[in-house]
Design a protein around this motif. Structure first.
Motif, PDB file in Angstrom:
ATOM      1  N   HIS A 211       0.785  -1.191  -0.008  1.00  0.00           N
ATOM      2  CA  HIS A 211      -0.124   0.016  -0.070  1.00  0.00           C
ATOM      3  C   HIS A 211       0.874   1.172   0.125  1.00  0.00           C
ATOM      4  O   HIS A 211       0.520   2.164  -0.750  1.00  0.00           O
ATOM      5  N   GLU A 212       2.025   1.313   0.721  1.00  0.00           N
ATOM      6  CA  GLU A 212       2.846   2.277   0.821  1.00  0.00           C
ATOM      7  C   GLU A 212       3.563   2.410  -0.397  1.00  0.00           C
ATOM      8  O   GLU A 212       4.014   3.866  -0.762  1.00  0.00           O
ATOM      9  N   LEU A 213       3.942   1.474  -1.213  1.00  0.00           N
ATOM     10  CA  LEU A 213       4.573   1.652  -2.314  1.00  0.00           C
ATOM     11  C   LEU A 213       3.608   2.349  -3.471  1.00  0.00           C
ATOM     12  O   LEU A 213       4.163   3.262  -4.225  1.00  0.00           O
ATOM     13  N   ARG A 214       2.455   1.759  -3.433  1.00  0.00           N
ATOM     14  CA  ARG A 214       1.466   2.400  -4.549  1.00  0.00           C
ATOM     15  C   ARG A 214       1.188   3.744  -4.124  1.00  0.00           C
ATOM     16  O   ARG A 214       1.048   4.538  -5.327  1.00  0.00           O
ATOM     17  N   TYR A 215       1.129   4.177  -2.853  1.00  0.00           N
ATOM     18  CA  TYR A 215       0.972   5.587  -2.500  1.00  0.00           C
ATOM     19  C   TYR A 215       2.103   6.202  -2.903  1.00  0.00           C
ATOM     20  O   TYR A 215       1.873   7.439  -3.515  1.00  0.00           O
ATOM     21  N   ARG A 216       3.317   6.045  -2.533  1.00  0.00           N
ATOM     22  CA  ARG A 216       4.388   6.663  -3.010  1.00  0.00           C
ATOM     23  C   ARG A 216       4.482   6.839  -4.408  1.00  0.00           C
ATOM     24  O   ARG A 216       4.820   8.024  -5.068  1.00  0.00           O
ATOM     25  N   THR A 217       4.451   5.670  -5.408  1.00  0.00           N
ATOM     26  CA  THR A 217       4.381   5.761  -6.563  1.00  0.00           C
ATOM     27  C   THR A 217       3.240   6.742  -7.350  1.00  0.00           C
ATOM     28  O   THR A 217       3.730   7.538  -8.042  1.00  0.00           O
ATOM     29  N   THR A 218       1.955   6.899  -6.917  1.00  0.00           N
ATOM     30  CA  THR A 218       1.001   7.739  -7.213  1.00  0.00           C
ATOM     31  C   THR A 218       1.526   9.197  -7.147  1.00  0.00           C
ATOM     32  O   THR A 218       1.310  10.209  -7.767  1.00  0.00           O
ATOM     33  N   ILE A 219       2.098   9.400  -5.630  1.00  0.00           N
ATOM     34  CA  ILE A 219       2.630  10.775  -5.471  1.00  0.00           C
ATOM     35  C   ILE A 219       3.608  11.126  -6.414  1.00  0.00           C
ATOM     36  O   ILE A 219       3.677  12.330  -7.243  1.00  0.00           O
ATOM     37  N   MET A 220       4.574  10.195  -6.807  1.00  0.00           N
ATOM     38  CA  MET A 220       5.799  10.656  -7.850  1.00  0.00           C
ATOM     39  C   MET A 220       4.993  10.749  -9.134  1.00  0.00           C
ATOM     40  O   MET A 220       5.536  11.788  -9.811  1.00  0.00           O
ATOM     41  N   GLU A 221       4.079  10.007  -9.666  1.00  0.00           N
ATOM     42  CA  GLU A 221       3.621  10.176 -11.076  1.00  0.00           C
ATOM     43  C   GLU A 221       2.752  11.617 -10.932  1.00  0.00           C
ATOM     44  O   GLU A 221       2.525  11.766 -12.094  1.00  0.00           O
ATOM     45  N   SER A 222       2.301  11.936 -10.103  1.00  0.00           N
ATOM     46  CA  SER A 222       1.491  13.275 -10.075  1.00  0.00           C
ATOM     47  C   SER A 222       2.225  14.694 -10.212  1.00  0.00           C
ATOM     48  O   SER A 222       1.611  15.501 -10.726  1.00  0.00           O
ATOM     49  N   ILE A 223       3.583  14.222 -10.382  1.00  0.00           N
ATOM     50  CA  ILE A 223       4.312  15.545 -10.457  1.00  0.00           C
ATOM     51  C   ILE A 223       4.988  15.584 -11.837  1.00  0.00           C
ATOM     52  O   ILE A 223       5.622  14.422 -12.237  1.00  0.00           O
TER      53      ILE A 223
END
Length: 248
Positions: A211-223
């Motif tokens: 879950h934390e990896l998915r969340y971090r990926t989502t944040i990175m891809e939103s930038i």
């Protein structure tokens, strides 16, 4: 939870008394088991049923398994590891969803074949409303680990078994499944429940990491800028698509 023959006889008497009268006078039954029996009686569960009556079609089972793909992929290696500790001991490990429907079985082939007679198979409903008092269904109701031994099971289909189960939660604390170990009632031991609880903790921790990896990926891809994550040894651990394009 060491049980000798006498205590098993007392359990049988208590079960028979409850089935006949709807109550147990001598107080020999654990409170959580007695409350479960009362729920089963109220729901009209047949204590003499020899198998769980509801089994999904193969198509319905596959649909459930698809919805639980992440839980299954995380749980299977841990189930197999758990099996490696009890190889030859006559236990099987099962994974059920939050409705008590079995979606995976792993372990001793002979035991797996024996429990098939009671429909302890993938696709079968082992909630309390489907199979009476049992570790899978009762753990889901109580939202806590539970071990159910021999005549503590409400239905005769499970009287020869001991089952230990614990609910599995997602990162928000919601129940998403239950892990269970089952074997002959003669093999009952509290350590079995401890092993199940430890395995569930491992499953929940892995789900949290994913879950934390998915969340971090989502944040990175939103930038829109290129981002690269490195560890203390300067090894690249993750990067977003913007960085991939910039670095070709």
């Amino acid at each position: 939870m060491k049980q000798n023959r006498l205590s098993q006889e007392e359990l049988y008497k208590a079960w028979s008394e409850f089935i006949s009268l709807g109550e147990v006078k001598n107080g020999s039954v654990r409170a959580e088991i007695l409350e479960s029996w009362k729920r089963c009686r109220k729901m009209g569960i047949n204590p003499f049923q020899k198998k769980a009556p509801l089994v999904l079609t193969q198509k319905e089972l596959e649909e459930r398994r698809k919805r639980k793909e992440e839980l299954i992929s995380v749980s299977l290696p841990i189930m197999q590891n758990l099996n490696s500790f009890v190889t030859g001991s006559g236990f099987i490990v099962i994974l059920a969803d939050e409705d008590g429907v079995i979606i995976e079985i792993s372990g001793n082939k002979d035991v797996a074949e024996a429990v098939q007679r009671g429909n302890f198979i993938p696709g079968a409903d082992w909630s309390e409303k489907g199979a009476g008092t049992n570790a899978v269904g009762t753990a889901l109701i109580l939202d806590q680990p539970v071990q159910v031994f021999s005549y503590e099971h409400y239905c005769i289909s499970s009287h020869k078994w001991t089952c230990s189960a614990a609910p599995i939660h997602d990162t928000n604390g919601r129940i998403i499944g239950v892990l269970n170990m089952s074997g002959s009632y003669e093999k009952v031991h509290l350590h079995t429940l401890g092993m199940v609880v430890a395995a569930v903790n491992a499953i929940e921790n892995l789900l949290k990491v994913q879950h934390e990896l998915r969340y971090r990926t989502t944040i990175m891809e939103s930038i829109s800028d290129g981002l690269v994550a490195i560890d203390c040894n300067m090894n690249i651990k993750q990067f977003n698509q913007a960085a991939a394009k910039l670095l070709k």
